[in-house]
Structure formats: C-alpha cells, structure tokens
Design a protein around this motif. Structure first.
Motif, PDB file in Angstrom:
ATOM      1  N   SER A   1       0.840  -1.198   0.000  1.00 29.93           N
ATOM      2  CA  SER A   1       0.000   0.000   0.000  1.00 29.93           C
ATOM      3  C   SER A   1       0.874   1.246   0.000  1.00 29.93           C
TER       4      SER A   1
ATOM      5  N   ARG B   1       3.642   0.688  -2.518  1.00 28.96           N
ATOM      6  CA  ARG B   1       3.004   0.274  -3.770  1.00 28.96           C
ATOM      7  C   ARG B   1       3.405   1.196  -4.916  1.00 28.96           C
TER       8      ARG B   1
ATOM      9  N   THR C   1      -0.926  -5.124  -5.376  1.00 33.61           N
ATOM     10  CA  THR C   1       0.231  -4.465  -6.001  1.00 33.61           C
ATOM     11  C   THR C   1       0.745  -5.294  -7.165  1.00 33.61           C
TER      12      THR C   1
END
Length: 265
Positions: A13, A17, A43
C-alpha cells in the motif's frame, strides 16, 4: 538503469506500492514484502511482469529469514526499506505497546534486515534505500516519537553509507513530506491546524526513483520543506520559535488530543 532486482518492504500500500509501480515502469524486477497478502497481491496484479511475493514481518527473525531466502534465490540489487508505522498526538498519550511497535518497525527492522541482506547486496555492489521523512530533520510537535524514529533512520543511513562505501554498496536516504496514504488517517485532525501539504504517493515515488537511479546520497521534496530543512540545519532556533508557537495554538492542541483518542476533530 533497468532490469535490477528490487526488494521493497511495505509494498502492499501507500508509498511502497507506488515505488513498486514506478520500478516496474522502469523495467526492474520485484520482490514485494509485507504483512498483508491481499495488499501485496493487489500491487502485484498492477505490474507488467511477474513479481515474487514474500509474506513477512521485518520485525520478526523468521520474517527476515524468509526475506533473506527469497533474496538469495533471486539475487538483489536494491533493498528499499519502506515499511513503517506512524504515531501522532501528545507524548503523554503514548502507550508502551505503540512505542515498542513503532521503534521495532521504523528502526530495528530496517537495521536488522539490511544486516541480513548484506551478502546478497555485496555480490552485486548493490544499494540500500531508506525511506525516511522530512520529520527526520525537523522535529514536529505532536509527532515526537515518529520524528525520533526518522532521525534515527537518517543517522543510520549516513553512518552506513560511510561504512559500506569501501564494499561498493551505496546508501540513499529519501525524505518525503507528508503523503496522502491510508496512514494519513492517523493524523488527519492535525492537517488543517498545522497547515500541512500532502503529496500524492505516485509523485513521491517518481521523485524518489530519480534519486535511486542516480545512487544519490539523499533526497528531499521539491517544496518549501527543502528550505526549512536547510534552515533547521543552519539556524535551528528559528524553527524552534515557529513550531513552539504552533504547539501552543488551541486548535493544534485540540487536534492533537483528537489524534490520541482517534476521534474526528
């Protein structure tokens, strides 16, 4: 600079990411590390080439062993220590468990993982990249523990750069300002009263990769914060006065209390 094997922690995240997506655009191969499988798979599904996923906690010895094993199999050119935690609010509201977890994630984890991956990095005269923060130069009120952890990471990066230079391993310290990620919820109440500007993670990643590709020693945002960092190093008393004044603003105090309790200001 393309076709490198890049390992990113906290890749499921936020900035992690975004760093992975930009690395993929640049033609690199990826090992994605994180504690949440769903985020890592999200991802990976956005990449143009297959990535290796390692479900692991960098603060745990068995997690680091799993990461080391993956790097040993794939080879490693660039380690990006991105995984981190954030805490905000007054120091009196800090719980022991939160303190221990943040220090383990933001400091002990990157140090231990870098140590464990040195053999793989040395084989390829690789690079260690530590994702810090402007808060690692400018200690902000109501972010005392987070600032302390990023100051430590910056010091680690500086010392490690000098230690590893004779072995052909470079160290890059990246210091973005506040970034618009899920972690923003931890200090949302403070954004307005402290007049914070938030950057998009994709922009942060593109800017970071320019420094990584050039194997620069450090990078700061292209914004007023770069000037404040320089001022902090030359005339810290000026920053003291400005931020001490902010710390006694009733709106900031109320927002800090809200950040401690998790309430919306």
């Amino acid at each position: 600079m393309s076709g490198k094997m890049v390992l990113i922690t906290g890749a499921g995240s936020g900035i992690g990411r975004a760093l992975a997506l930009e690395a993929d655009r640049l033609g690199h191969r990826l090992i994605l590390v994180g504690r949440r499988e769903e985020g890592l798979r999200e991802t990976a599904s956005s990449l143009s080439r297959k990535a290796r996923i390692v479900l692991a906690d960098v603060t745990a010895p068995d997690g680091r062993e799993a990461i080391r094993a993956a790097a040993g199999e794939e080879g490693l050119d660039i380690l990006i220590n991105n995984a981190g935690r954030l805490a905000s609010g007054g120091i009196e509201g800090l719980k022991d468990a939160d303190l221990a977890e943040l220090v383990a994630t933001n400091i002990a984890g990157p140090v231990a993982l870098t140590r464990d991956l040195l053999p793989a990095l040395e084989q390829r005269r690789g690079q260690v990249v530590n994702i810090g923060s402007v808060f690692g130069d400018i200690g902000f009120p109501y972010f005392a523990l987070y600032s302390a952890s990023k100051f430590a990471l910056r010091g680690f990066s500086e010392a490690l750069r000098r230690e590893l230079a004779p072995r052909g391993i470079s160290v890059t310290y990246i210091a973005p300002r506040a970034t618009r990620t899920a972690a923003t919820e931890n200090f949302r109440a403070l954004i307005g009263p402290m007049a914070m500007a938030l950057d998009d993670p994709d922009a942060v990643a593109r800017h970071a990769w320019r420094a990584i590709s050039a194997r620069k020693r450090e990078q700061f945002p292209k914004s007023r914060e770069r000037f404040f960092v320089a001022l902090q190093r030359l005339r810290p008393q000026l920053i003291d006065r400005a931020l001490a004044g902010m710390a006694k603003d009733p709106a900031v105090i109320a927002a800090a209390r809200s950040a401690e309790t998790g309430e919306k200001a």
